[in-house]
Design a protein around this motif. Structure first.
Motif, PDB file in Angstrom:
ATOM      1  N   ALA A   1       0.849  -1.184   0.000  1.00  0.00           N
ATOM      2  CA  ALA A   1       0.000   0.000   0.000  1.00  0.00           C
ATOM      3  C   ALA A   1       0.884   1.232   0.000  1.00  0.00           C
ATOM      4  O   ALA A   1       1.823   1.341   0.797  1.00  0.00           O
ATOM      5  N   MET A   2       0.570   2.178  -0.895  1.00  0.00           N
ATOM      6  CA  MET A   2       1.444   3.330  -1.102  1.00  0.00           C
ATOM      7  C   MET A   2       0.725   4.633  -0.779  1.00  0.00           C
ATOM      8  O   MET A   2      -0.418   4.847  -1.167  1.00  0.00           O
ATOM      9  N   ASP A   3       1.437   5.512  -0.072  1.00  0.00           N
ATOM     10  CA  ASP A   3       1.053   6.912   0.061  1.00  0.00           C
ATOM     11  C   ASP A   3       2.073   7.722  -0.731  1.00  0.00           C
ATOM     12  O   ASP A   3       3.265   7.400  -0.740  1.00  0.00           O
ATOM     13  N   ALA A   4       1.597   8.768  -1.397  1.00  0.00           N
ATOM     14  CA  ALA A   4       2.532   9.519  -2.244  1.00  0.00           C
ATOM     15  C   ALA A   4       2.069  10.949  -2.422  1.00  0.00           C
ATOM     16  O   ALA A   4       0.867  11.249  -2.409  1.00  0.00           O
ATOM     17  N   ASN A   5       3.033  11.832  -2.585  1.00  0.00           N
ATOM     18  CA  ASN A   5       2.833  13.196  -3.057  1.00  0.00           C
ATOM     19  C   ASN A   5       3.671  13.342  -4.314  1.00  0.00           C
ATOM     20  O   ASN A   5       4.903  13.253  -4.248  1.00  0.00           O
ATOM     21  N   ILE A   6       3.009  13.574  -5.447  1.00  0.00           N
ATOM     22  CA  ILE A   6       3.710  13.596  -6.730  1.00  0.00           C
ATOM     23  C   ILE A   6       3.415  14.919  -7.434  1.00  0.00           C
ATOM     24  O   ILE A   6       2.251  15.304  -7.599  1.00  0.00           O
ATOM     25  N   TYR A   7       4.469  15.596  -7.855  1.00  0.00           N
ATOM     26  CA  TYR A   7       4.341  16.819  -8.650  1.00  0.00           C
ATOM     27  C   TYR A   7       4.859  16.520 -10.056  1.00  0.00           C
ATOM     28  O   TYR A   7       5.938  15.951 -10.231  1.00  0.00           O
ATOM     29  N   ILE A   8       4.086  16.919 -11.093  1.00  0.00           N
ATOM     30  CA  ILE A   8       4.428  16.583 -12.481  1.00  0.00           C
ATOM     31  C   ILE A   8       4.434  17.849 -13.328  1.00  0.00           C
ATOM     32  O   ILE A   8       3.509  18.673 -13.262  1.00  0.00           O
ATOM     33  N   GLU A   9       5.476  18.012 -14.134  1.00  0.00           N
ATOM     34  CA  GLU A   9       5.517  18.992 -15.219  1.00  0.00           C
ATOM     35  C   GLU A   9       5.730  18.221 -16.510  1.00  0.00           C
ATOM     36  O   GLU A   9       6.776  17.593 -16.694  1.00  0.00           O
ATOM     37  N   ALA A  10       4.711  18.234 -17.375  1.00  0.00           N
ATOM     38  CA  ALA A  10       4.799  17.484 -18.636  1.00  0.00           C
ATOM     39  C   ALA A  10       4.579  18.439 -19.805  1.00  0.00           C
ATOM     40  O   ALA A  10       3.720  19.323 -19.744  1.00  0.00           O
ATOM     41  N   TYR A  11       5.328  18.238 -20.871  1.00  0.00           N
ATOM     42  CA  TYR A  11       5.258  19.099 -22.049  1.00  0.00           C
ATOM     43  C   TYR A  11       4.968  18.264 -23.293  1.00  0.00           C
ATOM     44  O   TYR A  11       5.288  17.076 -23.355  1.00  0.00           O
ATOM     45  N   PHE A  12       4.370  18.944 -24.285  1.00  0.00           N
ATOM     46  CA  PHE A  12       4.098  18.319 -25.568  1.00  0.00           C
ATOM     47  C   PHE A  12       4.690  19.204 -26.653  1.00  0.00           C
ATOM     48  O   PHE A  12       4.719  20.436 -26.525  1.00  0.00           O
TER      49      PHE A  12
ATOM     50  N   GLN B   1       3.663  18.960 -32.501  1.00  0.00           N
ATOM     51  CA  GLN B   1       2.753  17.971 -33.073  1.00  0.00           C
ATOM     52  C   GLN B   1       1.872  17.301 -32.027  1.00  0.00           C
ATOM     53  O   GLN B   1       1.109  16.392 -32.352  1.00  0.00           O
ATOM     54  N   GLY B   2       1.980  17.731 -30.763  1.00  0.00           N
ATOM     55  CA  GLY B   2       1.153  17.149 -29.717  1.00  0.00           C
ATOM     56  C   GLY B   2       1.714  15.881 -29.123  1.00  0.00           C
ATOM     57  O   GLY B   2       1.031  15.192 -28.361  1.00  0.00           O
ATOM     58  N   LEU B   3       2.970  15.532 -29.448  1.00  0.00           N
ATOM     59  CA  LEU B   3       3.588  14.330 -28.893  1.00  0.00           C
ATOM     60  C   LEU B   3       4.257  14.645 -27.557  1.00  0.00           C
ATOM     61  O   LEU B   3       4.781  15.743 -27.351  1.00  0.00           O
ATOM     62  N   PHE B   4       4.243  13.665 -26.672  1.00  0.00           N
ATOM     63  CA  PHE B   4       4.832  13.839 -25.348  1.00  0.00           C
ATOM     64  C   PHE B   4       6.329  14.100 -25.486  1.00  0.00           C
ATOM     65  O   PHE B   4       7.040  13.369 -26.166  1.00  0.00           O
ATOM     66  N   ASP B   5       6.795  15.167 -24.834  1.00  0.00           N
ATOM     67  CA  ASP B   5       8.213  15.550 -24.898  1.00  0.00           C
ATOM     68  C   ASP B   5       8.908  15.030 -23.642  1.00  0.00           C
ATOM     69  O   ASP B   5       8.908  15.676 -22.587  1.00  0.00           O
ATOM     70  N   TYR B   6       9.528  13.845 -23.755  1.00  0.00           N
ATOM     71  CA  TYR B   6      10.173  13.222 -22.599  1.00  0.00           C
ATOM     72  C   TYR B   6      11.374  14.029 -22.123  1.00  0.00           C
ATOM     73  O   TYR B   6      11.734  13.979 -20.946  1.00  0.00           O
ATOM     74  N   GLU B   7      12.009  14.771 -23.017  1.00  0.00           N
ATOM     75  CA  GLU B   7      13.190  15.540 -22.618  1.00  0.00           C
ATOM     76  C   GLU B   7      12.847  16.617 -21.606  1.00  0.00           C
ATOM     77  O   GLU B   7      13.692  17.014 -20.800  1.00  0.00           O
ATOM     78  N   LYS B   8      11.596  17.118 -21.616  1.00  0.00           N
ATOM     79  CA  LYS B   8      11.209  18.188 -20.705  1.00  0.00           C
ATOM     80  C   LYS B   8      10.422  17.681 -19.498  1.00  0.00           C
ATOM     81  O   LYS B   8      10.063  18.487 -18.634  1.00  0.00           O
ATOM     82  N   LEU B   9      10.146  16.390 -19.437  1.00  0.00           N
ATOM     83  CA  LEU B   9       9.386  15.849 -18.309  1.00  0.00           C
ATOM     84  C   LEU B   9      10.141  16.048 -16.998  1.00  0.00           C
ATOM     85  O   LEU B   9      11.329  15.765 -16.902  1.00  0.00           O
ATOM     86  N   ARG B  10       9.410  16.508 -15.965  1.00  0.00           N
ATOM     87  CA  ARG B  10       9.995  16.653 -14.636  1.00  0.00           C
ATOM     88  C   ARG B  10       8.983  16.159 -13.614  1.00  0.00           C
ATOM     89  O   ARG B  10       7.812  16.554 -13.631  1.00  0.00           O
ATOM     90  N   VAL B  11       9.441  15.295 -12.712  1.00  0.00           N
ATOM     91  CA  VAL B  11       8.581  14.728 -11.673  1.00  0.00           C
ATOM     92  C   VAL B  11       9.317  14.792 -10.345  1.00  0.00           C
ATOM     93  O   VAL B  11      10.494  14.438 -10.261  1.00  0.00           O
ATOM     94  N   LEU B  12       8.614  15.260  -9.318  1.00  0.00           N
ATOM     95  CA  LEU B  12       9.096  15.217  -7.948  1.00  0.00           C
ATOM     96  C   LEU B  12       8.125  14.353  -7.155  1.00  0.00           C
ATOM     97  O   LEU B  12       6.910  14.510  -7.285  1.00  0.00           O
ATOM     98  N   ALA B  13       8.650  13.460  -6.334  1.00  0.00           N
ATOM     99  CA  ALA B  13       7.757  12.548  -5.619  1.00  0.00           C
ATOM    100  C   ALA B  13       8.301  12.220  -4.242  1.00  0.00           C
ATOM    101  O   ALA B  13       9.511  12.032  -4.056  1.00  0.00           O
ATOM    102  N   GLY B  14       7.396  12.166  -3.285  1.00  0.00           N
ATOM    103  CA  GLY B  14       7.670  11.607  -1.976  1.00  0.00           C
ATOM    104  C   GLY B  14       6.802  10.377  -1.813  1.00  0.00           C
ATOM    105  O   GLY B  14       5.569  10.468  -1.875  1.00  0.00           O
ATOM    106  N   VAL B  15       7.406   9.206  -1.649  1.00  0.00           N
ATOM    107  CA  VAL B  15       6.678   7.942  -1.697  1.00  0.00           C
ATOM    108  C   VAL B  15       6.948   7.127  -0.442  1.00  0.00           C
ATOM    109  O   VAL B  15       8.096   7.058   0.041  1.00  0.00           O
ATOM    110  N   SER B  16       5.886   6.516   0.058  1.00  0.00           N
ATOM    111  CA  SER B  16       6.020   5.607   1.196  1.00  0.00           C
ATOM    112  C   SER B  16       5.183   4.369   0.903  1.00  0.00           C
ATOM    113  O   SER B  16       3.975   4.459   0.661  1.00  0.00           O
ATOM    114  N   ILE B  17       5.846   3.177   0.897  1.00  0.00           N
ATOM    115  CA  ILE B  17       5.162   1.911   0.654  1.00  0.00           C
ATOM    116  C   ILE B  17       5.259   1.075   1.935  1.00  0.00           C
ATOM    117  O   ILE B  17       6.358   0.752   2.396  1.00  0.00           O
ATOM    118  N   ALA B  18       4.117   0.749   2.511  1.00  0.00           N
ATOM    119  CA  ALA B  18       4.074  -0.007   3.770  1.00  0.00           C
ATOM    120  C   ALA B  18       3.728  -1.464   3.497  1.00  0.00           C
ATOM    121  O   ALA B  18       2.959  -1.770   2.584  1.00  0.00           O
TER     122      ALA B  18
END
Length: 842
Positions: free
Chosen positions: A648-659, A662-679
């Motif tokens: 079971a996971m608790d999480a705080n996730i912040y996402i910055e995603a760009y396209f 042409q509307g395609l996902f730009d992986y080079e600009k993806l940024r994710v911050l996460a605090g995760v706890s799995i019990a």
């Protein structure tokens, strides 16, 4: 008999002399023709090759010129032709050049007029301002019986009247005494019009015209009198009589146009495509009558007056796309010039349009007063069959329909300029209602239904009640209010008048499939196939993104949403409660939903700009980690997948995603911050554990239970970064840090409590998977780096490297935690129990 013989000998001698002259002096004659034309036309004619013959044109002389270039009176290129043939009087061999016929083949004729009305085709009698006319040179007579153009591209550009025309002259002939100041010119032929634009508006496109005319030409006064001019466009036959005169500022005309044959579809074909839309594809049958008088000046500042009417009775309308089902149509339209105390203005009205759509009556009227400052009065009553829309709209994602929209006393009255601007909509009167009756539409090959719902218009306010919508995976209902519908419908692609649909509505439903809804606003499969075949896939995607941006630019308001089930890709949720808040080019999403056996709190923004961007904050509580990985498609990596994890996971996730564009996902600009706890988690069949087989029993390799896994993570530059964390499990205690790229390059640092692990291995395998005591510092420890591509990574001992990375990663952990606090605007701290983080006494 003797006289006849003498006459025959004389003719024979004359022919022999002619043939000898052509043979030996034909080039001289041809050059004389060109030289004479150059002197008299006051322009330059260049010819690559001459050919003179008498046999094929006897008793006339044929001069054939190849690769001809004729300069215009302004120095521009007037005519380019592969062949130009001149038919001369035989006497041209011995004196004055007499041109009887001219034929131009396979060429391009370019006619230009500048903003002052000067043209490039003023070839005879032209003297530039300030210069004296040159003395007359050798005469050239134009007693032309027939001037012909065959397969000649025609270009006409008039900067004064802002007219741009291109077409192909299939075959067009002129005859007349062109050398005279006044003469009668006969015209007969066919022109294929590519396009005709006026002031940037396209009026004709891909039309074929058959033209026959008798025209009185008065060169002295630049006046043309049609007596008559007949034009055939499809089955439509127009007869034009009257005068047209060139003036300093443009044209002056007094014309009468009549037609008593043809079809309504031929008239629609003459309407600018931007106004006609899909009407140009309709097939009509009925009785058509058209008459009009056109009078006055056509200049940069004025248009001629038009008074006339068009009637279409006992009509039927069909479409190659669908069964429009329109019968018993009666149309009466009128143009009128209205005079008043302050001058006059042009008006237009559809006084009557009645008929039956699939046996349901329909009636409408439209009047537009003063086309320079239009005041619109529109009325409609009856039932509009949705099955007719594909035929009316033409090429579009909409391909089929059924059911009706019932229109009751719809009235819109006001100035067009007021309808464009939300601030002035108070000057516009509007009323009426629309009710959906078992409506069905097929858009992008997806069947949608609108079983019920009503829309009521009260001036600038719109009320929507129980509007039901069903589509693939989606069943929702709308109720709410909105303003500024009319300015939004009239908004241009740049939304120059800042039109916004302000709304406040409720959205309730049993299911929403976000993927399918996005597909409705995307390209059709036919468009995608054509784009793939022509290499235009990127531009098609960019066009789709631009279309979505234009739509969201018009929205400002909120939906209070309550949806029982939803999905986006593989992610599924239930009982969503929240808000969808639209501002121009932005969507804010707030809400709670149950998903992955837990609860998600969503707080995010979608920015519909040139480069679409998503910024979101997700708080998860009690999320099943296996489902989280599975529905997230393992985040595109293959090392740690859903089948390897439980807990079971608790999480705080912040996402910055760009396209991208042409509307395609730009992986080079993806940024994710996460605090995760799995019990109370478990690691199953994790292949990387095989590197620690020296410290693990066979059973430990299959299943490893851990009490709590907590850490902060960051994804940036297509790499996931893992700060140092302590893992207390049933198999061994270890600390780990490192990074993992999206193309599966590993860079991990591991510290293993080797003494505890070896002691554990000597003992019997614990089938209960009891957690080992927490000891970061064992009797002795081993330090490893795991580096390289996934297929062939290397495990090496490196104590200093591991310790250095642990220290560096602590800075990353602190920075990520602090930024999460700022992004979520609340304290975020993953607390590890003291008993689990400190070494127990030996």
């Amino acid at each position: 008999m003797r006289a006849l013989k003498i006459f025959g000998i004389f003719v024979l001698i004359l022919l022999v002399i002619s043939f000898i002259t052509v043979t030996f002096f034909g080039g001289t004659v041809a050059k004389a023709v060109v030289a004479s034309l150059n002197r008299n036309l006051q322009t330059e004619i260049k010819v690559a090759k001459y050919d003179v013959t008498l046999l094929r044109s006897f008793p006339n002389l044929s001069v054939n010129l190849s690769d001809v270039e004729v300069a215009g009176s302004d120095g521009s290129q007037l005519l380019v032709a592969e062949r130009l043939r001149c038919l001369l009087d035989l006497g041209s061999l011995f004196g004055k050049i007499r041109i009887k016929e001219i034929v131009v083949e396979d060429g391009r004729l370019q006619l230009l007029a500048d903003v002052d009305g000067n043209v490039n085709y003023q070839l005879m009698g032209y003297t530039p301002v300030g210069e004296e006319p040159e003395p007359a040179g050798e005469a050239t007579e134009f007693a032309v019986e027939d001037a012909q153009f065959r397969d000649v591209e025609l270009i006409y550009r008039d900067a004064q009247l802002q007219v741009d025309f291109t077409g192909l002259v299939d075959q067009l002939s002129f005859s007349g005494d062109f050398g005279s100041e006044a003469y009668l010119m006969s015209t007969d032929g066919k022109i294929d019009i590519h396009y005709l634009d006026q002031e940037g508006e396209r009026y004709l496109s891909n039309q074929s015209l058959i033209i026959t005319a008798q025209t009185k030409v008065d060169n002295t006064n630049s006046k043309y009198t049609f007596a008559p001019l007949r034009v055939e466009a499809g089955d439509l036959e127009l007869e034009v009589v009257g005068d047209m005169q060139s003036t300093k500022d443009g044209l002056s005309m007094e014309l009468r146009v009549e037609s008593q044959s043809g079809s309504l579809q031929d008239v629609i074909a003459l309407i600018p495509p931007s106004y006609a839309g899909g009407l140009g594809e309709l097939e009509t049958d009925g009785d058509l009558l058209l008459s009009a008088a056109i009078s006055g000046a056509w200049t940069q500042r004025a248009y001629p007056r038009v008074d006339g009417q068009l009637t279409f009775t006992d009509g039927r309308v069909g479409s190659p796309r669908t069964n429009v089902g329109a019968r018993d149509l009666n149309l009466k339209a009128r143009f009128a010039y209205i005079t008043g105390d302050r001058g006059g203005y042009q008006s237009f009205a559809i006084e009557e349009l009645t008929g039956n759509f699939r046996n349901e009556p329909f009636a409408m009227s439209l009047s537009v007063e003063n086309l320079d400052d239009p005041r619109i009065n529109f009325t409609a009553d009856g039932a509009l069959a949705l099955g007719a829309l594909p035929g009316i709209l033409g090429e579009s994602p909409l391909t089929a329909g059924d059911g009706f929209v019932r229109i009751q006393q719809l009235r819109i009255n006001g100035r067009y300029e007021d309808m464009l601007r939300p601030r002035r909509m108070g000057n516009v009167a509007a009323s009426g209602s629309l009710t959906f009756d078992n409506g069905e539409l097929t858009i992008n090959e997806r069947e949608l239904s609108f079983p019920s719902g009503s829309l009521v218009l009260r001036d600038n306010e719109l009320e929507l009640t129980n509007f039901a919508f069903k589509g693939p995976g989606t069943e929702i209902n709308f109720t709410g209010r909105a303003t500024n519908l009319i300015p939004v419908l009239f908004a241009d692609s740049l939304n120059t008048n800042d039109a916004e649909l302000n709304f406040d509505a409720r959205l309730e439903g049993t299911s929403v499939d976000i993927d399918e809804l996005l597909t409705l606003a995307g390209p059709t499969e036919a468009e995608e196939e054509q784009a793939a075949a022509t290499g235009a896939t990127d531009s098609l995607r960019a066009k789709t993104m631009t279309r979505r941006t234009q739509i969201t630019d018009l929205l400002r308001g909120r939906f209070d949403a309550n949806v029982a089930a939803w999905n986006y890709g593989e992610i599924k949720g239930e009982n969503f409660r929240g808000q969808l808040i639209f501002t121009p080019r932005q969507l804010d999403l707030r809400g709670l939903t149950q998903a992955m056996d837990g609860e998600l709190k969503i707080d995010g923004e979608v920015y519909f700009q040139e480069l679409q961007r998503v910024e979101g904050r997700i708080t998860g509580r009690g999320i099943d980690v296996e489902q989280f990985f599975a529905q997230s498609e393992n985040f595109g990596q293959e090392v740690l997948v859903a089948e390897n994890l439980s807990g079971a996971m608790d999480a705080n996730i912040y996402i910055e995603a760009y396209f991208d564009e042409q509307g395609l996902f730009d992986y080079e600009k993806l940024r994710v911050l996460a605090g995760v706890s799995i019990a109370e988690g478990e690691l199953k069949n994790f292949a990387m554990l095989e590197n620690f087989a020296f410290a693990l029993k066979a059973g430990d390799l299959e299943r490893v239970r851990f009490t709590r896994l907590e850490n902060y993570f960051e994804i940036v530059d297509q790499t996931i970064y893992i700060p140092a964390m302590f893992i207390q499990s049933s198999a061994l205690n270890l600390e780990i840090s490192g990074s993992h790229t999206f193309n599966n390059y590993l860079d991990y640092y591991v510290k293993v409590n080797a003494g505890q692990a070896i002691a554990n291995k000597i003992g019997k395998h614990d089938t209960e998977l009891e957690i080992l005591p927490a000891r970061r510092r064992g009797f002795f420890n081993l330090y490893y780096t795991i580096k390289g591509p996934l297929e062939e990574y290397a495990v090496k001992s490196d104590k200093r490297g591991v310790k250095n990375d642990f220290e560096r990663s602590q800075y990353r952990k602190d920075r990520v935690r602090q930024e999460l606090v700022e992004r979520f605007a609340e304290p975020i701290q993953l607390l590890e129990a003291t008993a689990e983080t400190e070494d127990e006494a030996g």
